[in-house]
Motif scaffolding. Structure first.
Motif, PDB file in Angstrom:
ATOM      1  N   PHE A 109       0.821  -1.209   0.000  1.00 39.78           N
ATOM      2  CA  PHE A 109       0.000   0.000   0.000  1.00 39.78           C
ATOM      3  C   PHE A 109       0.856   1.259   0.000  1.00 39.78           C
ATOM      4  N   GLU A 110       0.517   2.151  -0.914  1.00 39.68           N
ATOM      5  CA  GLU A 110       1.203   3.445  -0.952  1.00 39.68           C
ATOM      6  C   GLU A 110       0.204   4.516  -0.563  1.00 39.68           C
ATOM      7  N   ILE A 135      -2.155   7.566  -0.531  1.00 38.41           N
ATOM      8  CA  ILE A 135      -2.754   8.188  -1.705  1.00 38.41           C
ATOM      9  C   ILE A 135      -2.365   9.656  -1.799  1.00 38.41           C
ATOM     10  N   TRP A 136      -2.432  10.308  -0.678  1.00 36.18           N
ATOM     11  CA  TRP A 136      -2.024  11.707  -0.658  1.00 36.18           C
ATOM     12  C   TRP A 136      -0.684  11.828   0.061  1.00 36.18           C
ATOM     13  N   ASP A 152      -1.834  19.858  -6.756  1.00 32.86           N
ATOM     14  CA  ASP A 152      -1.817  18.414  -6.526  1.00 32.86           C
ATOM     15  C   ASP A 152      -2.897  17.718  -7.356  1.00 32.86           C
ATOM     16  N   ALA A 153      -3.993  18.412  -7.616  1.00 32.58           N
ATOM     17  CA  ALA A 153      -5.062  17.844  -8.444  1.00 32.58           C
ATOM     18  C   ALA A 153      -4.648  17.978  -9.898  1.00 32.58           C
ATOM     19  N   LYS A 154      -3.911  16.968 -10.373  1.00 38.53           N
ATOM     20  CA  LYS A 154      -3.201  17.102 -11.637  1.00 38.53           C
ATOM     21  C   LYS A 154      -4.141  17.331 -12.825  1.00 38.53           C
ATOM     22  N   LEU A 156     -13.394  15.814   5.827  1.00 36.46           N
ATOM     23  CA  LEU A 156     -12.938  15.342   4.516  1.00 36.46           C
ATOM     24  C   LEU A 156     -12.332  13.950   4.640  1.00 36.46           C
ATOM     25  N   LEU A 157     -11.456  13.791   5.605  1.00 35.88           N
ATOM     26  CA  LEU A 157     -10.848  12.478   5.825  1.00 35.88           C
ATOM     27  C   LEU A 157     -11.822  11.565   6.571  1.00 35.88           C
ATOM     28  N   PHE A 163     -10.179   4.063   5.491  1.00 36.90           N
ATOM     29  CA  PHE A 163      -9.063   4.199   6.425  1.00 36.90           C
ATOM     30  C   PHE A 163      -9.578   4.436   7.844  1.00 36.90           C
ATOM     31  N   LYS A 202       4.761  -3.759  -6.357  1.00 33.38           N
ATOM     32  CA  LYS A 202       3.550  -3.411  -5.659  1.00 33.38           C
ATOM     33  C   LYS A 202       2.795  -4.664  -5.229  1.00 33.38           C
ATOM     34  N   ILE A 255     -10.721  16.555 -11.932  1.00 33.84           N
ATOM     35  CA  ILE A 255      -9.595  17.426 -11.594  1.00 33.84           C
ATOM     36  C   ILE A 255      -8.432  16.640 -10.999  1.00 33.84           C
ATOM     37  N   GLY A 256      -8.656  15.346 -10.764  1.00 34.96           N
ATOM     38  CA  GLY A 256      -7.561  14.535 -10.240  1.00 34.96           C
ATOM     39  C   GLY A 256      -7.242  14.805  -8.786  1.00 34.96           C
ATOM     40  N   CYS A 257      -8.284  15.132  -8.008  1.00 39.53           N
ATOM     41  CA  CYS A 257      -8.031  15.456  -6.612  1.00 39.53           C
ATOM     42  C   CYS A 257      -7.770  14.199  -5.774  1.00 39.53           C
ATOM     43  N   LEU A 258      -8.058  13.041  -6.323  1.00 40.46           N
ATOM     44  CA  LEU A 258      -7.787  11.750  -5.688  1.00 40.46           C
ATOM     45  C   LEU A 258      -8.704  11.452  -4.497  1.00 40.46           C
ATOM     46  N   TYR A 259      -9.729  12.264  -4.339  1.00 39.78           N
ATOM     47  CA  TYR A 259     -10.623  11.985  -3.210  1.00 39.78           C
ATOM     48  C   TYR A 259     -11.297  10.624  -3.413  1.00 39.78           C
ATOM     49  N   VAL A 279     -10.094   8.186  -5.044  1.00 36.80           N
ATOM     50  CA  VAL A 279      -9.089   7.131  -4.873  1.00 36.80           C
ATOM     51  C   VAL A 279      -9.016   6.738  -3.399  1.00 36.80           C
ATOM     52  N   GLN A 329      -9.425   0.092  -3.386  1.00 33.78           N
ATOM     53  CA  GLN A 329      -8.161   0.617  -3.926  1.00 33.78           C
ATOM     54  C   GLN A 329      -7.952   0.248  -5.383  1.00 33.78           C
ATOM     55  N   ARG A 331      -4.567   7.063 -10.995  1.00 31.28           N
ATOM     56  CA  ARG A 331      -4.474   8.303 -11.763  1.00 31.28           C
ATOM     57  C   ARG A 331      -3.653   8.052 -13.018  1.00 31.28           C
ATOM     58  N   GLY A 386      -3.680  13.235 -15.966  1.00 31.18           N
ATOM     59  CA  GLY A 386      -3.932  13.767 -14.642  1.00 31.18           C
ATOM     60  C   GLY A 386      -5.260  13.319 -14.077  1.00 31.18           C
TER      61      GLY A 386
END
Ligand SMILES: Nc1nc2c(c(=O)[nH]1)N[C@H]1C(S)=C(S)[C@@H](COP(=O)(O)OP(=O)(O)OC[C@H]3O[C@@H](n4cnc5c(=O)[nH]c(N)nc54)[C@H](O)[C@@H]3O)O[C@H]1N2
Ligand SMILES: Nc1nc2c(c(=O)[nH]1)N[C@H]1C(S)=C(S)[C@@H](COP(=O)(O)OP(=O)(O)OC[C@H]3O[C@@H](n4cnc5c(=O)[nH]c(N)nc54)[C@H](O)[C@@H]3O)O[C@H]1N2
Ligand code: SF4
Ligand code: SF4
Ligand code: SF4
Ligand code: SF4
Ligand code: SF4
Ligand SMILES: [Mo]
Lengths: 304, 750, 179
Positions: free
Chosen positions: A3-4, A6-7, A63-65, A134-135, A141, B658, C91-95, C97, C103, C107, C112
């Motif tokens: 596991f990596e 996410i943020w 960060d939101a690519k 938000l979290l 998690f 991974k 927008i790729g905010c990853l929320y 994700v 899981q 992305r 993006g």
């Protein structure tokens, strides 16, 4: 699967800055109402609030690519009323707008209406809690998915916000610091509350599930233990607490010995100032580490 | 010689153009396809069948060169109308026995490399694909040159080597359907030194099989078996067809037993696993034969079709379960259970050694001989649920004896007889595919003056890079003709950029099964700048060296003749390029064709005795150091998605990491006794070196063995597990042996 | 109503990784991106241990947290109950994700935007490229179909095998696993 997280640091920084900004806004408002003489501090608090929240938002956007590459997509951010992030964006936007109006009026030396500031404080508290919600709504998690988290982040937000304002005051306009005694008093207590909330969070999360226990273990004894104990606990919590106690005594002594008017010249006052500044900086560092650790150490629920 | 002068810009596929429907047979004809590029039709939509029909129109037959199974597939081509232009999905050929409608993970991964090679980006770690021919300077760096210049220089050097009486060696990758052109070149140059150590790896076992049953191919009848004994599986070679057959057999009620030191990733479910130490499976099979004799289960006709059975039967007396348990390291209970299953299912027992994992290691040849003997004893040949003996096609026989060229041999081959490429004597592997050790020694002794190879990396089996670095420059000339540039290619004097299998049409190849499939791939996309098909390169070299280049036409003509004989046309091969030809196969009850001197299964082999291998088939007690505390037998293999030979792409490594497949596997109990916990760093040491790995504790590996995956981690830091194995040859056979490595394992810091 | 789902038969699945590689090929995903990941099941002790890699991909949840958290509405529930991502809105905010308990969202580093299994076996019928993970599975461990049609092969097989989502009670997932 390995596991990596996410943020990473940018989002932790965003959560931290949004909280700090919200806290600073509340602190500036309180200072402005209760100690209007402390003008520079109040103004600085407002600027800090605006700056921190704005920088935090920029971090989020970078960060939101997908949005970074196609900025117009951010216009869609209100697209889903169910989303906590949508609400967060509303709160943040409102706070930024209000803070900007407040700062502009302040700089133009116009009065800041109480209603505006009160509304701003409402949004500030919403923003501070939102960073936890938000979290908190993410069931994946356990470390996040806790009712304690929004309150913990709220307290930490207020704490870091107040400290940011104080840090400025101590470094730039120490003469205003004393006028803010009531705030200093409050902010001295915040780390205690924070400690209680952290213990509660870790306790409940640790008992909640396997992944929760693993996350707590990662914090207390595992991969993140060094940052947690040294960075967050020692620097972020214990140091301010100790310094606050010490500084209280030092400060008291100063007043007894040299009288209220004496500034700068007295070494005891100097050391009291230094103590306070170090304590504030430590609290701010601890606030960031809290977000960082919560973001990074969370492990997902095991499915199989 | 045909030149491809009308080059298309390399880079994006859309610019290269597709050669959809280029189904011309024979390389010569299909070359025309390289210039005329038909753009694919839009992939219509609406329904499955409409889509497939449209895709068929816009697809082309190809084959995967990831391993010797050479799975056939149809590549669908996309056009701008239905998404990004490019190569779309691959639909495995249903007619191909190994592909059965799909490809394996490695097949997709290696095809992906070709696709990205063909696109602008180029494959990672594979420099210079599609560039000009390269010539090595004295300082080891390369300079670009022209084809004319390169060919002229190579021709000159080859002629010089020949003039000095030094031979020209040719090293061919056997999973290259066009490798025959290199055989042809060798023949034209009058060389007998043809090496094709063999992408199917199993040259050793193949030699053993040749000694026992001759040049036939065996195919286990998994579909009808009551018991399937998988002797050595490997993630690296579980073809889709193999996995499908094992799964279907089990669902049908057959018992599937795995005999291996580990249960590899990607292995279908089994009913039992007999964990044996590597290289000892022959002992278990001998105990099986002994049990059959003891129980009176020997097939009626066995004596008639086996040469030397009486003596052998007597020698089995000592092969008791206790003996087998001792030799294999399996428990006596496991051995007894296995024997009981074997006896209960006889003769419908399919001994499935079709994964090369069982075949390219210590004792592989012996094991293969024992499998033949056991099959004969069972009476399993060509009976339902046993093993088919499929005669080798004239086309394959021709390849195997091509270099001898004599008319007499041709007649024998035409009759299905086995014609050794080189005469007997040690090493025996030379007969089947050439022993790489023979090649290396030939170069070092100065007998060989030149090397032309389509698969330079194969040398890694026989010599390490340092030895190659000393050895290759001593040649008059060394030429690598391949699509990429690995470590060994970079040691050659010339690196000639060759078409990928997507860029050149392939010669026909046969997938052996009860009903073999004949397959042929077309060129899918126009070649990149300056790359040439192998056929052109071989002809060019021959012409430059002043010898006949007509071999290429001859090979094309043979190919045509073979297809015509099999009654095949372009249409019949269909858009997946693969069709079953029952007439090339066998039916139940057919008398098995043993292409040996006696026409029977031969348990005794004078050639083996001469070469220093066991004369009578049996168990050669390998140098199997009995594993003890902290000492393990090393298993090295590819993962389902990594390469055995070349470095994996970064993406594959990241994925494998991974998924935590990049770890050393160790039996959980063994690990605990050494104080090793999950994810601990461990040092693995052999006489050749030491490496650090992270450990994963599992229950699917023998307590006396550890497993290291190939190409799972960045290999540049010397982390290839192959570096722990000293290159060495098997006794008598002389094929490379990967399994005789013993390692110690300890926790870092312990 | 049509409600698409998938069945993965773990008695047949060998963990050969082909579905992931094939999906990547057919969907032209960047090399470092895959829609399928593999979960390791508990190991049994020697000699009963077996390697086990369980394929996990977007479950097309009925209670899809990825959809409810998505601030832009880029993640949505589309026709046939398929959860989809509209790249142009992401927008790729990853929320999402973070919110997906399985899981399985990734992305795309080129665009993006976030992506995941599109259950293209189904959308293929509607005219896109068709699905490879089902087609390539050498042991035919995968089935796709309409869960609302009690006579569909998938519905009957789920009933017969008593197949269950990976985690019962979580998000009403529509990928079923037979064990
Ligand atoms: N260290 C180590 N060395 C090994 C092995 C090992 O396990 N470890 N394994 C050995 C074994 S079993 C083998 S078979 C050999 C393999 O050795 P090679 O056959 O040399 O193996 P590869 O590097 O896989 O492929 C050779 C070249 O062919 C190119 N190529 C790929 N596809 C095509 C195609 O369709 N057409 C053309 N023209 N070219 C293509 C590749 O880009 C590559 O540059 O390595 C041997 N050497
Ligand atoms: N994914 C993938 N597949 C490939 C290739 C690839 O690069 N990647 N390359 C292809 C090529 S060129 C080749 S040559 C083949 C190689 O395919 P294999 O010859 O099957 O070789 P490996 O994949 O290295 O697998 C070795 C297996 O043999 C077992 N083993 C080791 N020693 C012994 C022993 O003494 N006895 C027995 N019974 N088993 C033993 C190990 O446990 C392991 O499972 O794979 C082909 N398939
Ligand atoms: S088994 Fe896999 S690697 Fe071998 S030819 Fe078939 S698809 Fe390619
Ligand atoms: S599996 Fe994850 S991505 Fe798919 S619908 Fe459910 S929550 Fe969303
Ligand atoms: S990454 Fe894209 S799809 Fe996911 S929540 Fe953010 S905007 Fe929605
Ligand atoms: S359904 Fe399509 S997108 Fe989903 S995993 Fe399978 S091939 Fe990939
Ligand atoms: S292709 Fe089939 S057998 Fe292989 S991992 Fe995927 S589902 Fe399992
Ligand atoms: Mo090989």
């Amino acid at each position: 699967m390995e596991f990596e997280p996410i943020w990473g640091a940018p989002i932790a920084m965003y959560l931290f800055l949004a909280g700090l900004g919200a806290g600073a806004f509340v602190a500036a408002t309180a200072a402005g109402r209760m100690a209007p003489q402390a003008k520079r501090t109040v103004r600085a608090g407002r600027v800090i609030a605006l700056g921190a929240v704005a920088v935090g938002l920029v971090l989020l956007m970078v960060d939101a690519k997908g949005g970074f590459l196609h900025p117009w997509r951010f216009a869609l951010l209100l697209g889903n009323v169910q989303s906590v992030m949508t609400w967060g964006v509303v709160f943040l936007a409102a706070l930024v707008v209000i803070a900007a109006v407040v700062v502009v009026r302040d700089l133009l030396k116009k009065s800041v209406p109480f209603g505006l500031e009160a509304t701003g404080c409402g949004f500030a508290i919403a923003v501070a809690m939102y960073t936890g919600v938000l979290l908190g709504v993410v069931k994946t998690f356990p470390l996040w998915n806790s009712a304690v988290l929004p309150f913990l982040f709220l307290v930490s937000a207020m704490s870091t916000g107040v400290c940011a304002v104080f840090l400025f005051a101590r470094l730039v306009c120490p003469n205003e610091v004393e006028k803010l005694a009531f705030l200093e008093h409050v902010h001295g207590w915040l780390p205690w509350v924070e400690t209680v909330l952290v213990v509660a969070l870790l306790f409940f999360v640790g008992l909640s599930s396997e992944a929760g226990a693993a996350s707590v273990a990662a914090l207390l004894t595992g991969q993140w233990a060094l940052v947690f104990w040294l960075g967050f606990v020692v620097v972020g919590l214990a140091l301010p607490l100790v310094l606050h106690l010490v500084q209280g005594r030092v400060g008291a002594g100063v007043r007894d010995a040299c009288g209220a008017e004496v500034h700068g010249a007295c070494p005891r006052v100097e050391s009291g100032r230094a103590c306070g500044a170090v304590s504030d900086a430590a609290t701010i560092v601890g606030g960031f580490l809290l977000r960082y650790l919560v973001v990074m150490a969370a492990l997902p629920v095991v499915l199989l | 010689m045909i030149r491809m002068d009308d080059k298309k810009g390399k880079g994006a596929l859309s610019r290269r153009g597709f050669i959809a429907g280029a189904t011309a047979i024979g390389a010569g004809m299909a070359l025309a396809g390289c210039s005329g590029s038909a753009d694919a039709e839009p992939n219509a939509s609406g329904s499955d069948s409409a889509m497939d029909a449209a895709a068929a129109a816009a697809g082309a037959a190809s084959c995967c060169t990831g391993c010797s199974a050479l799975c056939a597939f149809r590549a669908c081509l996309r056009t701008a109308e239905n998404g990004d232009a490019g190569i779309g999905r691959f639909l495995g050929s249903a007619a191909h026995p190994e592909s059965v409608g799909s490809l394996c993970a490695y097949g997709y991964a290696s095809a992906e490399m070709l696709v990205s090679e063909a696109s602008a980006s180029g494959a990672e770690g594979e420099a210079g694909r599609g560039g000009a021919p390269l010539r090595r300077r004295d300082d080891g760096s390369f300079e670009e040159t022209t084809w004319d210049d390169a060919l002229a220089r190579i021709g000159e050097a080859l002629a010089a080597a020949k003039g000095q009486g030094r031979s020209v060696a040719v090293l061919v990758d056997e999973c290259d359907p066009n490798g025959r052109y290199l055989y042809g070149l060798a023949d034209a140059l009058g060389s007998q030194r043809v090496y094709s150590y063999a992408s199917d790896g199993g040259s050793d076992a193949r030699c053993g099989e040749l000694q026992a049953i001759g040049a036939s191919r065996t195919v286990p009848d998994v579909e009808q078996a009551r018991l399937v004994v998988v002797v050595g599986a490997s993630s690296g070679r579980m073809t889709p067809g193999h996995a499908a057959r094992l799964t279907a057999a089990r669902e049908r009620g057959a018992v599937v037993v795995l005999v291996d030191a580990m249960v590899p990733f990607g292995m279908p479910a089994v009913d039992a696993w007999v964990p044996v130490l590597p290289g000892t499976e022959a002992a278990l099979l001998l105990a099986g034969a002994a049990a059959l004799v003891r129980e009176g289960l020997e097939a009626e006709g066995a004596s008639a079709c086996v040469e030397g059975l009486d003596a052998w039967r007597e020698s089995l007396a000592s092969c008791t379960p206790a003996w087998a348990a001792r030799k294999t390291g399996a428990s006596e209970a496991d051995v007894e259970a296995f024997l009981a299953r074997l006896c209960a299912a006889a003769p419908a027992c399919a001994i499935d050694a079709s994964c090369p994992g069982s075949l390219r290691f210590g004792n592989a040849a012996e094991t293969a001989r024992v499998v033949c003997a056991l099959n004969a004893l069972l009476g399993a040949y060509n009976v339902a649920g046993g093993t088919f003996v499929v005669p080798e096609t004239s086309w394959d026989a021709a390849a195997r004896h091509y270099a001898t060229g004599s008319a007499e041999d041709e007649d024998r081959a035409a009759d299905g007889g086995f014609v050794p490429r080189a005469d007997g004597g040690a090493p025996l592997a030379r007969v089947e595919a050439g022993s790489l050790f023979d090649l290396v020694e030939g170069i070092e002794a100065g007998e060989i003056g030149a090397l032309v190879t389509g698969a330079p990396e194969v040398l890694a089996w026989a010599c390490d890079a340092e030895r190659a670095q000393r050895m290759l420059p001593s040649l008059d000339v060394s030429v690598s003709i391949c699509a990429g540039q690995g470590q060994y290619a970079r040691l050659c004097d010339f690196v000639l950029p060759r078409c990928s299998s997507f860029e050149e049409p392939g010669l026909p190849h046969v997938a052996y099964a009860q009903k073999p499939a004949v397959c042929r791939s077309a060129a899918l996309i126009a070649p990149a700048d300056d790359v040439r098909p192998l056929r052109d390169v071989c002809c060019g070299i021959a012409e430059a060296a002043g010898v006949e280049s007509s071999f290429a036409q001859e090979i094309d003509a043979r190919a045509e003749a073979f297809l015509a004989d099999a009654g095949l046309s372009s249409e019949a091969l269909g858009d997946s390029g693969s069709v079953q030809v029952a007439s090339l196969g066998v039916s139940y009850g057919d008398a098995p064709l043993f292409a040996t001197g006696s026409g029977k299964v031969e348990l005794r082999s004078a050639a083996c005795a001469d070469a220093g291998a066991l004369e009578v088939c049996g168990f050669a007690d390998a140098a199997n150091a009995a594993p003890e505390n902290g000492v393990f037998r090393l298993l090295v293999a590819a993962l389902p998605v990594t390469s055995a030979a070349r470095a994996s792409s970064k993406a594959v490594r990241a994925f494998v990491g991974k998924e935590r497949l990049d770890r050393m596997l160790i039996n959980a109990e063994s690990a605990r006794t050494l104080g090793i916990a999950e994810d601990d760093e461990v040092v693995v040491s052999s006489s050749s070196g030491s490496q650090t790995w992270r450990a994963r504790l599992v229950g699917h590996i023998h307590p006396g063995a550890v497993f290291l995956p190939l190409a799972a981690v960045e290999q540049d830091d010397g982390l290839s597990p192959l570096l722990l194995v000293e290159p060495h040859a098997t006794a008598g056979f002389g094929a490379p042996d990967l399994s005789q490595a013993t390692v110690t394992v300890r926790k870092v810091g312990a | 109503m049509t409600r698409y789902g998938m069945l993965i038969d773990l008695e047949r699945c060998t963990g050969c990784l082909a579905c992931r590689s094939a999906c990547q090929r057919q969907n032209s995903l960047p090399a470092d991106m895959g829609f399928i990941r593999y979960e390791h099941e508990e190991q049994e002790a020697f000699p009963n241990g077996r390697p086990s890699l369980v394929p996990v991909q977007c479950m097309h949840c009925e209670d899809a947290p990825c959809v409810s958290v998505c601030p832009t509405g880029a993640s949505y529930v589309g026709a046939g109950g398929l959860v989809a991502v509209e790249e142009g809105k992401c927008i790729g905010c990853l929320y999402c994700v973070a919110a997906c308990p399985y899981q399985v969202r990734v992305r795309n580093e080129e665009t993006g935007a976030v992506d995941k299994c599109r259950l293209c076996a189904v959308s293929g019928v509607d005219g896109s490229h068709g699905c490879t993970c089902v087609d390539v599975c050498p042991t035919q461990a995968r089935l796709v179909g309409d869960l609302d049609d009690p006579d569909s092969e998938i519905s009957r097989t789920i009933a017969r095998r008593n197949a269950q989502p990976l985690s019962v009670g979580l998000t009403k997932a529509k990928i079923y696993y037979a064990r």
